[in-house]
Motif scaffolding. Structure first.
Motif, PDB file in Angstrom:
ATOM      1  N   ILE A 261      16.601 -54.807  -8.310  1.00  0.00           N
ATOM      2  CA  ILE A 261      17.003 -55.345  -9.610  1.00  0.00           C
ATOM      3  C   ILE A 261      16.071 -56.503  -9.961  1.00  0.00           C
ATOM      4  N   ALA A 262      15.323 -56.333 -11.056  1.00  0.00           N
ATOM      5  CA  ALA A 262      14.373 -57.358 -11.502  1.00  0.00           C
ATOM      6  C   ALA A 262      14.949 -58.066 -12.719  1.00  0.00           C
ATOM      7  N   SER A 263      15.160 -59.369 -12.604  1.00  0.00           N
ATOM      8  CA  SER A 263      15.749 -60.143 -13.693  1.00  0.00           C
ATOM      9  C   SER A 263      14.754 -61.174 -14.202  1.00  0.00           C
ATOM     10  N   GLY A 264      14.430 -61.083 -15.474  1.00  0.00           N
ATOM     11  CA  GLY A 264      13.498 -62.050 -16.056  1.00  0.00           C
ATOM     12  C   GLY A 264      12.087 -61.927 -15.520  1.00  0.00           C
ATOM     13  N   ILE A 265      11.698 -60.721 -15.125  1.00  0.00           N
ATOM     14  CA  ILE A 265      10.365 -60.462 -14.586  1.00  0.00           C
ATOM     15  C   ILE A 265       9.634 -59.539 -15.552  1.00  0.00           C
ATOM     16  N   SER A 266       8.459 -59.941 -15.997  1.00  0.00           N
ATOM     17  CA  SER A 266       7.739 -59.157 -17.002  1.00  0.00           C
ATOM     18  C   SER A 266       7.187 -57.853 -16.446  1.00  0.00           C
ATOM     19  N   GLY A 267       6.825 -57.865 -15.169  1.00  0.00           N
ATOM     20  CA  GLY A 267       6.304 -56.641 -14.567  1.00  0.00           C
ATOM     21  C   GLY A 267       4.796 -56.582 -14.508  1.00  0.00           C
ATOM     22  N   ALA A 268       4.157 -57.736 -14.272  1.00  0.00           N
ATOM     23  CA  ALA A 268       2.702 -57.753 -14.111  1.00  0.00           C
ATOM     24  C   ALA A 268       2.318 -56.909 -12.898  1.00  0.00           C
ATOM     25  N   ILE A 269       1.086 -56.393 -12.894  1.00  0.00           N
ATOM     26  CA  ILE A 269       0.648 -55.487 -11.835  1.00  0.00           C
ATOM     27  C   ILE A 269       0.775 -56.128 -10.463  1.00  0.00           C
ATOM     28  N   GLN A 270       0.599 -57.454 -10.380  1.00  0.00           N
ATOM     29  CA  GLN A 270       0.708 -58.162  -9.106  1.00  0.00           C
ATOM     30  C   GLN A 270       2.095 -57.991  -8.521  1.00  0.00           C
ATOM     31  N   HIS A 271       3.115 -58.051  -9.369  1.00  0.00           N
ATOM     32  CA  HIS A 271       4.491 -57.897  -8.884  1.00  0.00           C
ATOM     33  C   HIS A 271       4.814 -56.436  -8.613  1.00  0.00           C
ATOM     34  N   ARG A 272       4.374 -55.569  -9.483  1.00  0.00           N
ATOM     35  CA  ARG A 272       4.669 -54.142  -9.343  1.00  0.00           C
ATOM     36  C   ARG A 272       4.129 -53.584  -8.025  1.00  0.00           C
ATOM     37  N   ALA A 273       2.993 -54.129  -7.587  1.00  0.00           N
ATOM     38  CA  ALA A 273       2.390 -53.646  -6.345  1.00  0.00           C
ATOM     39  C   ALA A 273       3.303 -53.843  -5.153  1.00  0.00           C
ATOM     40  N   GLY A 274       4.226 -54.795  -5.250  1.00  0.00           N
ATOM     41  CA  GLY A 274       5.084 -55.091  -4.109  1.00  0.00           C
ATOM     42  C   GLY A 274       6.445 -54.430  -4.137  1.00  0.00           C
TER      43      GLY A 274
END
Length: 320
Positions: A261-274
């Motif tokens: 569950i991602a709250s208040g996260i834009s979803g930049a590629i850096q985060h998506r990779a994890g």
């Protein structure tokens, strides 16, 4: 049937969940032979046998606790020479990947890291990986030597499969480099009462939209209602709102839970990779154009401070 070495991650005899997942995967390609090292190694046998280990090779020596990974590599190499396995499986932790890489170099074999699935193939085990920030899925096999494969936590369900689990002493001769780096102190990790981030079945993460360290209490409340771990985006960590140890992303930790569950996260590629290998992804963001919505299974467009407390209350109500 060929035997498969499984490196056991345990704490004083308590086997950690990723090792039990490895035993499930190992049974697909052969008969699991577990390698347990250090204090409490022999105490792991019952649990390992319950989950499919036909043999448990154990070794205990001060070197395993007093020095960094080389003594463990020495032991795993000795196990490899004794068993001649079809593959060596290691949990995909930071330490696990270093052990696997060093072992592969020593035995002249190829290595596959961060596998998310494993199956038998005509020419050896075939590993599935998520690559290029999880934009693609690949299937690979090692073409030289004994495959050394590290597997990400939560890649397989833990399945009981009682086996003999015969305990055998493993003879280890330590190399000169085994005592090259001594551990001079340890600081116990402070317990939050929540699951370990990389092993958790459910992860609730907060990002820039949380807008302050004090507001992470909203994220923690939802996590606690679900029995989940708490994660954070790089933006939240860089702002000092949450510890770096909880960062999910390319420069943080990779997670693969059943529910993210991602709250208040834009979803930049850096985060998506994890986190893109999570089985089910839910995003809560007031920006309907946020990139995170491109990969979610369920998306909620709304203010997290309205949505998350309601979700927390609903979870608590349903739990009784």
């Amino acid at each position: 049937m060929a035997e498969v070495l499984v490196y056991v991650d345990h704490v004083d005899g308590a086997v950690r969940k990723p090792t039990l997942e490895l035993l499930t995967l190992a049974r697909r390609i052969g008969e699991p032979v577990a390698v347990a090292l250090g204090a409490g190694a022999a105490d792991t046998a019952a649990t390992l046998a319950e989950h499919g280990a036909v043999r448990v090779l154990t070794a205990d020596a001060p070197e395993f606790a007093e020095y960094l990974v080389v003594p463990k590599v020495d032991a795993l190499q000795a196990a490899h020479e004794a068993v001649s396995p079809a593959a060596v499986l290691v949990p995909s932790s930071a330490e696990g990947k270093e052990i696997a890489a060093r072992l592969a170099v020593r035995i002249g074999s190829g290595i596959i890291t961060d596998a998310v699935d494993l199956e038998a193939g005509d020419e050896g085990p075939v590993a599935t990986q998520s690559v290029f920030a999880a934009s693609f899925t690949t299937k690979s096999r090692v073409s030289r030597g004994t495959p050394v494969i590290t597997v990400k936590p939560n890649s397989a369900a833990v399945e009981a499969a009682p086996a003999a689990g015969a305990v055998e002493a493993l003879s280890v001769s330590f190399s000169e480099k085994a005592t090259g780096t001594r551990i001079v102190s340890r600081t116990p990790r402070e317990s939050t009462g929540r699951p370990e981030l990389t092993e958790a079945a459910i992860v609730v993460s907060g990002g820039r939209g949380v807008n302050g360290a004090e507001n992470f209490a909203v994220i923690e409340a939802l996590a606690d209602s679900l029995g989940a771990a708490v994660g954070a985006s790089r933006a939240a960590v860089d702002a000092g709102w949450y510890p770096h140890t909880n960062q999910v992303g390319q420069t943080g930790k990779s997670v693969s839970p059943q529910l993210y569950i991602a709250s208040g996260i834009s979803g930049a590629i850096q985060h998506r990779a994890g986190m893109q290998t999570s089985k089910t992804i839910v995003a809560i963001n007031k920006d309907a154009e946020a990139p995170i919505f491109e990969l979610v299974d369920y998306g909620v467009v709304g203010d997290l401070f309205d949505v998350v407390p309601q979700l927390t209350e609903e979870v608590r109500t349903r739990k009784g």
